[in-house]
Design a protein around this motif. Structure first.
Motif, PDB file in Angstrom:
ATOM      1  N   ASP A  14       0.880  -1.162   0.000  1.00 13.04           N
ATOM      2  CA  ASP A  14       0.000   0.000   0.000  1.00 13.04           C
ATOM      3  C   ASP A  14       0.916   1.210   0.000  1.00 13.04           C
ATOM      4  O   ASP A  14       2.117   1.077  -0.216  1.00 13.04           O
ATOM      5  N   GLY A  15       0.395   2.385   0.241  1.00 12.59           N
ATOM      6  CA  GLY A  15       1.210   3.588   0.169  1.00 12.59           C
ATOM      7  C   GLY A  15       2.200   3.757   1.300  1.00 12.59           C
ATOM      8  O   GLY A  15       3.034   4.655   1.273  1.00 12.59           O
ATOM      9  N   GLU A  16       2.129   2.890   2.302  1.00 16.75           N
ATOM     10  CA  GLU A  16       2.989   3.050   3.477  1.00 16.75           C
ATOM     11  C   GLU A  16       4.007   1.938   3.667  1.00 16.75           C
ATOM     12  O   GLU A  16       4.952   2.089   4.424  1.00 16.75           O
ATOM     13  N   GLY A  17       3.786   0.799   3.019  1.00 18.36           N
ATOM     14  CA  GLY A  17       4.709  -0.302   3.216  1.00 18.36           C
ATOM     15  C   GLY A  17       4.354  -1.474   2.329  1.00 18.36           C
ATOM     16  O   GLY A  17       3.374  -1.454   1.593  1.00 18.36           O
ATOM     17  N   ALA A  18       5.179  -2.508   2.415  1.00 14.32           N
ATOM     18  CA  ALA A  18       4.960  -3.712   1.619  1.00 14.32           C
ATOM     19  C   ALA A  18       5.441  -4.933   2.378  1.00 14.32           C
ATOM     20  O   ALA A  18       6.451  -4.879   3.077  1.00 14.32           O
ATOM     21  N   ARG A  19       4.696  -6.000   2.221  1.00 14.79           N
ATOM     22  CA  ARG A  19       5.103  -7.307   2.729  1.00 14.79           C
ATOM     23  C   ARG A  19       5.579  -8.120   1.531  1.00 14.79           C
ATOM     24  O   ARG A  19       4.922  -8.154   0.500  1.00 14.79           O
ATOM     25  N   LEU A  88       2.053  -8.654  -8.067  1.00 15.66           N
ATOM     26  CA  LEU A  88       1.971  -7.384  -7.358  1.00 15.66           C
ATOM     27  C   LEU A  88       0.538  -7.172  -6.900  1.00 15.66           C
ATOM     28  O   LEU A  88      -0.383  -7.123  -7.715  1.00 15.66           O
ATOM     29  N   VAL A  89       0.364  -7.091  -5.585  1.00 15.76           N
ATOM     30  CA  VAL A  89      -0.942  -6.852  -4.971  1.00 15.76           C
ATOM     31  C   VAL A  89      -0.856  -5.509  -4.267  1.00 15.76           C
ATOM     32  O   VAL A  89      -0.017  -5.323  -3.389  1.00 15.76           O
ATOM     33  N   ALA A  90      -1.708  -4.565  -4.661  1.00 12.77           N
ATOM     34  CA  ALA A  90      -1.673  -3.241  -4.046  1.00 12.77           C
ATOM     35  C   ALA A  90      -3.016  -2.545  -4.252  1.00 12.77           C
ATOM     36  O   ALA A  90      -3.764  -2.880  -5.175  1.00 12.77           O
ATOM     37  N   ASP A  91      -3.275  -1.560  -3.406  1.00 14.77           N
ATOM     38  CA  ASP A  91      -4.470  -0.766  -3.596  1.00 14.77           C
ATOM     39  C   ASP A  91      -4.361  -0.044  -4.936  1.00 14.77           C
ATOM     40  O   ASP A  91      -3.258   0.187  -5.440  1.00 14.77           O
ATOM     41  N   PRO A  92      -5.490   0.296  -5.557  1.00 14.19           N
ATOM     42  CA  PRO A  92      -5.443   0.912  -6.884  1.00 14.19           C
ATOM     43  C   PRO A  92      -4.578   2.175  -6.970  1.00 14.19           C
ATOM     44  O   PRO A  92      -3.890   2.381  -7.973  1.00 14.19           O
ATOM     45  N   GLY A  93      -4.560   3.002  -5.937  1.00 14.72           N
ATOM     46  CA  GLY A  93      -3.738   4.209  -5.956  1.00 14.72           C
ATOM     47  C   GLY A  93      -2.256   3.893  -6.028  1.00 14.72           C
ATOM     48  O   GLY A  93      -1.510   4.502  -6.806  1.00 14.72           O
ATOM     49  N   THR A  94      -1.823   2.937  -5.226  1.00 20.80           N
ATOM     50  CA  THR A  94      -0.414   2.535  -5.233  1.00 20.80           C
ATOM     51  C   THR A  94      -0.056   1.879  -6.561  1.00 20.80           C
ATOM     52  O   THR A  94       1.007   2.164  -7.131  1.00 20.80           O
ATOM     53  N   LEU A  95      -0.941   1.019  -7.075  1.00 23.65           N
ATOM     54  CA  LEU A  95      -0.682   0.409  -8.385  1.00 23.65           C
ATOM     55  C   LEU A  95      -0.498   1.479  -9.453  1.00 23.65           C
ATOM     56  O   LEU A  95       0.399   1.386 -10.290  1.00 23.65           O
ATOM     57  N   MET A 110       5.850 -10.251 -14.670  1.00 28.14           N
ATOM     58  CA  MET A 110       4.594 -10.103 -13.943  1.00 28.14           C
ATOM     59  C   MET A 110       3.617 -11.207 -14.341  1.00 28.14           C
ATOM     60  O   MET A 110       3.205 -11.310 -15.483  1.00 28.14           O
ATOM     61  N   VAL A 111       3.272 -12.036 -13.365  1.00 25.14           N
ATOM     62  CA  VAL A 111       2.321 -13.122 -13.556  1.00 25.14           C
ATOM     63  C   VAL A 111       0.902 -12.609 -13.322  1.00 25.14           C
ATOM     64  O   VAL A 111      -0.031 -13.003 -14.004  1.00 25.14           O
ATOM     65  N   ALA A 112       0.760 -11.717 -12.331  1.00 30.94           N
ATOM     66  CA  ALA A 112      -0.558 -11.181 -11.994  1.00 30.94           C
ATOM     67  C   ALA A 112      -0.408  -9.853 -11.266  1.00 30.94           C
ATOM     68  O   ALA A 112       0.612  -9.577 -10.635  1.00 30.94           O
ATOM     69  N   GLU A 113      -1.457  -9.066 -11.373  1.00 32.37           N
ATOM     70  CA  GLU A 113      -1.554  -7.784 -10.683  1.00 32.37           C
ATOM     71  C   GLU A 113      -2.947  -7.754 -10.049  1.00 32.37           C
ATOM     72  O   GLU A 113      -3.939  -7.993 -10.738  1.00 32.37           O
ATOM     73  N   VAL A 114      -3.001  -7.488  -8.753  1.00 36.81           N
ATOM     74  CA  VAL A 114      -4.283  -7.506  -8.035  1.00 36.81           C
ATOM     75  C   VAL A 114      -4.493  -6.149  -7.383  1.00 36.81           C
ATOM     76  O   VAL A 114      -3.677  -5.706  -6.580  1.00 36.81           O
ATOM     77  N   GLY A 115      -5.588  -5.491  -7.730  1.00 31.13           N
ATOM     78  CA  GLY A 115      -5.898  -4.174  -7.182  1.00 31.13           C
ATOM     79  C   GLY A 115      -6.740  -4.253  -5.923  1.00 31.13           C
ATOM     80  O   GLY A 115      -7.930  -3.949  -5.949  1.00 31.13           O
ATOM     81  N   LYS A 116      -6.127  -4.696  -4.831  1.00 32.69           N
ATOM     82  CA  LYS A 116      -6.811  -4.811  -3.538  1.00 32.69           C
ATOM     83  C   LYS A 116      -5.874  -4.364  -2.428  1.00 32.69           C
ATOM     84  O   LYS A 116      -4.666  -4.514  -2.527  1.00 32.69           O
ATOM     85  N   THR A 117      -6.456  -3.868  -1.345  1.00 31.01           N
ATOM     86  CA  THR A 117      -5.676  -3.496  -0.169  1.00 31.01           C
ATOM     87  C   THR A 117      -5.637  -4.698   0.766  1.00 31.01           C
ATOM     88  O   THR A 117      -6.621  -4.998   1.431  1.00 31.01           O
ATOM     89  N   LEU A 118      -4.508  -5.381   0.814  1.00 38.35           N
ATOM     90  CA  LEU A 118      -4.367  -6.588   1.641  1.00 38.35           C
ATOM     91  C   LEU A 118      -3.142  -6.541   2.547  1.00 38.35           C
ATOM     92  O   LEU A 118      -2.814  -7.536   3.177  1.00 38.35           O
TER      93      LEU A 118
END
Length: 131
Positions: A14-19, A88-95, A110-118
Motif C-alpha cells: 500500500d502507500g505506506e509499506g509492503a510485505r 503485485l498486490v496493491a491498492d489501486p492508488g499505489t498500483l 509479472m504473472v498477476a496484478e491484483v488491485g486490492k488493499t491486503l
C-alpha cells in the motif's frame, strides 16, 4: 487468476509499506512465506514519483515516495535476476503510482496484478485472493 509458480515473488503493498513473500507451494496449492517487510526510508533523500500538486498532503507525498522506492527495488531485483516471476498486490492508488515506473524486465516477469488493499490482512486472506 493466473497460475503462480513456485518461488514467485509476491509483493503486497500500500502507500505506506509492503510485505514481501515467496510462494513455497506449487501452482496448484499456493503457500506464501513472508521474508521481508518494507517501509518508507530516507524520505529526505528521495522525492515522490512524478510531479505532485502543490496542495498535496504530507501523506500523499510519502505514499508517492514509497511507490517510487518500491518500483526501484522491483526494477533492481529483475535486472539482477533476483526473481523470475512476480505478483503485485496493491491498492489501486499505489498500483497507479508504481506501474509507470516499472522497467520492461519487471513487466515481463509479472504473472498477476491484483488491485486490492491486503497489506494488513492475514496470510490466509492473501493466499485466498491469489487463487
Amino acid at each position: 487468476m493466473n497460475r503462480i509458480p513456485t518461488d514467485t515473488l509476491v509483493v503486497v503493498a500500500d502507500g505506506e509499506g509492503a510485505r514481501i513473500f515467496r510462494n513455497q507451494g506449487s501452482e496448484a496449492a499456493i503457500s506464501l512465506h513472508q521474508y521481508d517487510l518494507l517501509e518508507l526510508m530516507n524520505m529526505n533523500d528521495d522525492g515522490p514519483a512524478g510531479s505532485m500538486p502543490s496542495e498535496s498532503s504530507g501523506k500523499q507525498v510519502d505514499e508517492a515516495t514509497f511507490a517510487k522506492q518500491l518500483a526501484h527495488g522491483l526494477n533492481q531485483g529483475a535486472l539482477t535476476q533476483q526473481y523470475q516471476h512476480l505478483v503485485l498486490v496493491a491498492d489501486p492508488g499505489t498500483l497507479g503510482r508504481v506501474r509507470p515506473l516499472l522497467h520492461k524486465e519487471v513487466m515481463q516477469r509479472m504473472v498477476a496484478e491484483v488491485g486490492k488493499t491486503l497489506t494488513n490482512s492475514p496470510l490466509e486472506d492473501i493466499e485466498r485472493a491469489l487463487q
